[in-house]
Design a protein around this motif. Structure first.
Motif, PDB file in Angstrom:
ATOM      1  N   ARG A  61       0.823  -1.204   0.000  1.00 54.34           N
ATOM      2  CA  ARG A  61       0.000   0.000   0.000  1.00 54.34           C
ATOM      3  C   ARG A  61       0.861   1.259   0.000  1.00 54.34           C
ATOM      4  N   ASN A  62       1.990   1.215   0.693  1.00 56.45           N
ATOM      5  CA  ASN A  62       2.861   2.380   0.783  1.00 56.45           C
ATOM      6  C   ASN A  62       4.188   2.151   0.066  1.00 56.45           C
ATOM      7  N   LEU A  63       4.209   1.219  -0.892  1.00 55.11           N
ATOM      8  CA  LEU A  63       5.424   0.944  -1.661  1.00 55.11           C
ATOM      9  C   LEU A  63       5.028   0.494  -3.066  1.00 55.11           C
ATOM     10  N   MET A  64       5.309   1.329  -4.063  1.00 54.26           N
ATOM     11  CA  MET A  64       4.936   1.033  -5.447  1.00 54.26           C
ATOM     12  C   MET A  64       6.142   0.541  -6.241  1.00 54.26           C
ATOM     13  N   ARG A  65       5.882  -0.421  -7.117  1.00 54.24           N
ATOM     14  CA  ARG A  65       6.923  -0.902  -8.026  1.00 54.24           C
ATOM     15  C   ARG A  65       6.347  -0.963  -9.443  1.00 54.24           C
ATOM     16  N   PRO A  66       7.183  -1.048 -10.480  1.00 54.90           N
ATOM     17  CA  PRO A  66       6.663  -1.015 -11.856  1.00 54.90           C
ATOM     18  C   PRO A  66       5.947  -2.301 -12.244  1.00 54.90           C
ATOM     19  N   TYR A  67       5.173  -2.219 -13.331  1.00 52.37           N
ATOM     20  CA  TYR A  67       4.553  -3.407 -13.904  1.00 52.37           C
ATOM     21  C   TYR A  67       5.628  -4.263 -14.557  1.00 52.37           C
ATOM     22  N   PRO A  68       5.596  -5.573 -14.358  1.00 53.60           N
ATOM     23  CA  PRO A  68       6.588  -6.433 -15.006  1.00 53.60           C
ATOM     24  C   PRO A  68       6.166  -6.780 -16.434  1.00 53.60           C
ATOM     25  N   GLY A  69       7.107  -7.288 -17.211  1.00 54.79           N
ATOM     26  CA  GLY A  69       6.791  -7.797 -18.546  1.00 54.79           C
ATOM     27  C   GLY A  69       7.035  -6.796 -19.651  1.00 54.79           C
ATOM     28  N   ARG A  70       6.820  -7.265 -20.893  1.00 49.62           N
ATOM     29  CA  ARG A  70       6.995  -6.438 -22.084  1.00 49.62           C
ATOM     30  C   ARG A  70       5.655  -6.299 -22.809  1.00 49.62           C
ATOM     31  N   ASN A  71       5.665  -5.455 -23.834  1.00 44.64           N
ATOM     32  CA  ASN A  71       4.452  -5.232 -24.636  1.00 44.64           C
ATOM     33  C   ASN A  71       3.271  -4.831 -23.757  1.00 44.64           C
ATOM     34  N   LEU A  72       3.519  -3.925 -22.841  1.00 43.10           N
ATOM     35  CA  LEU A  72       2.477  -3.461 -21.930  1.00 43.10           C
ATOM     36  C   LEU A  72       1.608  -2.423 -22.625  1.00 43.10           C
ATOM     37  N   PRO A  73       0.349  -2.292 -22.192  1.00 39.10           N
ATOM     38  CA  PRO A  73      -0.506  -1.234 -22.745  1.00 39.10           C
ATOM     39  C   PRO A  73       0.019   0.145 -22.367  1.00 39.10           C
ATOM     40  N   THR A  74      -0.477   1.162 -23.065  1.00 36.96           N
ATOM     41  CA  THR A  74       0.042   2.521 -22.907  1.00 36.96           C
ATOM     42  C   THR A  74      -0.063   3.021 -21.471  1.00 36.96           C
ATOM     43  N   THR A  75      -1.185   2.710 -20.812  1.00 37.68           N
ATOM     44  CA  THR A  75      -1.382   3.178 -19.433  1.00 37.68           C
ATOM     45  C   THR A  75      -0.290   2.652 -18.514  1.00 37.68           C
ATOM     46  N   LYS A  76       0.035   1.371 -18.646  1.00 41.15           N
ATOM     47  CA  LYS A  76       1.047   0.772 -17.781  1.00 41.15           C
ATOM     48  C   LYS A  76       2.451   1.242 -18.161  1.00 41.15           C
ATOM     49  N   LEU A  77       2.690   1.429 -19.451  1.00 44.44           N
ATOM     50  CA  LEU A  77       3.986   1.944 -19.887  1.00 44.44           C
ATOM     51  C   LEU A  77       4.227   3.352 -19.338  1.00 44.44           C
ATOM     52  N   ASN A  78       3.188   4.178 -19.376  1.00 43.57           N
ATOM     53  CA  ASN A  78       3.314   5.536 -18.854  1.00 43.57           C
ATOM     54  C   ASN A  78       3.555   5.518 -17.346  1.00 43.57           C
ATOM     55  N   PHE A  79       2.862   4.615 -16.650  1.00 48.82           N
ATOM     56  CA  PHE A  79       3.073   4.469 -15.211  1.00 48.82           C
ATOM     57  C   PHE A  79       4.524   4.090 -14.922  1.00 48.82           C
ATOM     58  N   ASN A  80       5.040   3.098 -15.662  1.00 48.03           N
ATOM     59  CA  ASN A  80       6.426   2.666 -15.449  1.00 48.03           C
ATOM     60  C   ASN A  80       7.420   3.794 -15.725  1.00 48.03           C
TER      61      ASN A  80
END
Length: 331
Positions: free
Chosen positions: A205-224
């Protein structure tokens, strides 16, 4: 370090550095100056013993005592836990610089090489096939440390270090006094404040990490991308002292508990000197930056360093709430 900065530091430490004996003791200015030369140049105690006309054992003892005094006397001032107002200011700084809202700091760990201690077996033997202790830290948007934890065994994975050391426990168990949930920019939905880390850390809840993997959708890529812009601050926070305090480029021929003192002293001195950006300790060229849409790596990356990243753990269990919060933040 400028002369005025040295004198202020000397006055803060003078009482702890004073010694009394029948023979004339080593004065406080010499003790501090010799220690700063050792930390900044990474030279051997034998060289300092020759330069100062002292015994090698005397030089070693003086350095360790001074490093201990620097941490014990100054960490409550220069590496103090932020107040609620200061947390808010840190979050504003990250949002302005990286576009990541509610970020209270970037978290990471590095291996500090040591010689193999006697009868230690493989306790300090790490995945890079060297012997080390682990420096775990969090920093703010101005590359100053807010939390540090030194001394974990090099053989431990990052997950083990983070979960079993005091600093990681404070985050995982939510034992830090953080600001209450507040609305995200452009939203009326309350959201918790958090730290950011790479895939080596668990999603909480108080610790964020990036989405794993490749070919992610735009929303997740922008988050990363936004999370990476915030997380790179801790890489730079490790890079600046490694560039300025050359002892971190060497493998100190000392016991692990004395390496802890050396590393903690450089942490305090880093924060002390970062307060004055005109002193010459820090320059914008040292850190990563973007100019006209072009990423320019910091000059600290051009010099090799013995500060190595921690390895990725394979056992990072996260709750459904943490996954839902990351999705909400990405949206």
């Amino acid at each position: 370090m400028t002369e005025p900065k040295f004198n202020v530091l000397l006055n803060l430490l003078r009482e702890k550095l004073q010694r009394f004996s029948r023979r004339e003791p080593i004065d406080e200015e010499t003790r501090l100056g010799m220690t700063l030369i050792y930390l900044s140049q990474g030279c051997s105690p034998q060289f300092l013993a020759f330069s100062y006309k002292m015994g090698v054992s005397t030089v070693r003892k003086t350095i360790y005592e001074t490093c201990d005094a620097i941490w014990n006397e100054l960490h409550a001032i220069y590496v103090a836990q932020p107040s609620l107002t200061e947390w808010k200011n840190i979050a504003n700084g990250f949002y302005m610089k990286s576009g990541m809202p509610h970020c209270l700091g970037a978290v990471d760990g590095k291996h500090v090489n040591i010689i193999c201690p006697k009868r230690s077996g493989s306790l300090y033997y790490n995945y890079k096939k060297t012997f080390s202790i682990v420096l775990m830290a969090a920093c703010d948007a101005d590359y100053s440390y807010t939390f540090v934890d030194v001394g974990a065994l090099g053989s431990q994975s990052d997950g083990g270090v983070f979960a079993h050391r005091a600093f990681g426990n404070m985050i995982l168990r939510n034992n830090i006094m953080l600001p209450p949930d507040d609305s995200l920019p452009g939203s009326d939905r309350n959201f918790p404040y958090f730290f950011v880390g790479d895939n080596a850390f668990p999603l909480k809840r108080n610790l964020m990490r990036p989405y794993p993997g490749r070919n992610l959708p735009t929303t997740k890529l922008n988050f990363n991308k936004k999370l990476s812009s915030a997380r790179v601050h801790i890489e730079n926070a490790f890079g600046i002292p490694a560039n300025r305090w050359r002892i971190l480029h060497t493998t100190p021929q000392v016991a692990p508990n004395n390496v802890d003192k050396i590393v903690l002293a450089t942490v305090v001195l880093h924060n002390y000197l970062m307060l004055d950006r005109s002193s010459g300790y820090f320059s914008e060229n040292l850190v990563d930056r973007v100019e006209d849409g072009v990423f320019i790596p910091g000059t600290w990356r051009q010099s090799t360093t013995d500060l190595r990243p921690i390895r990725i753990s394979q056992a990072n269990r996260s709750s459904a709430e943490a996954f839902a919060l990351r999705e909400e933040l990405a949206d």
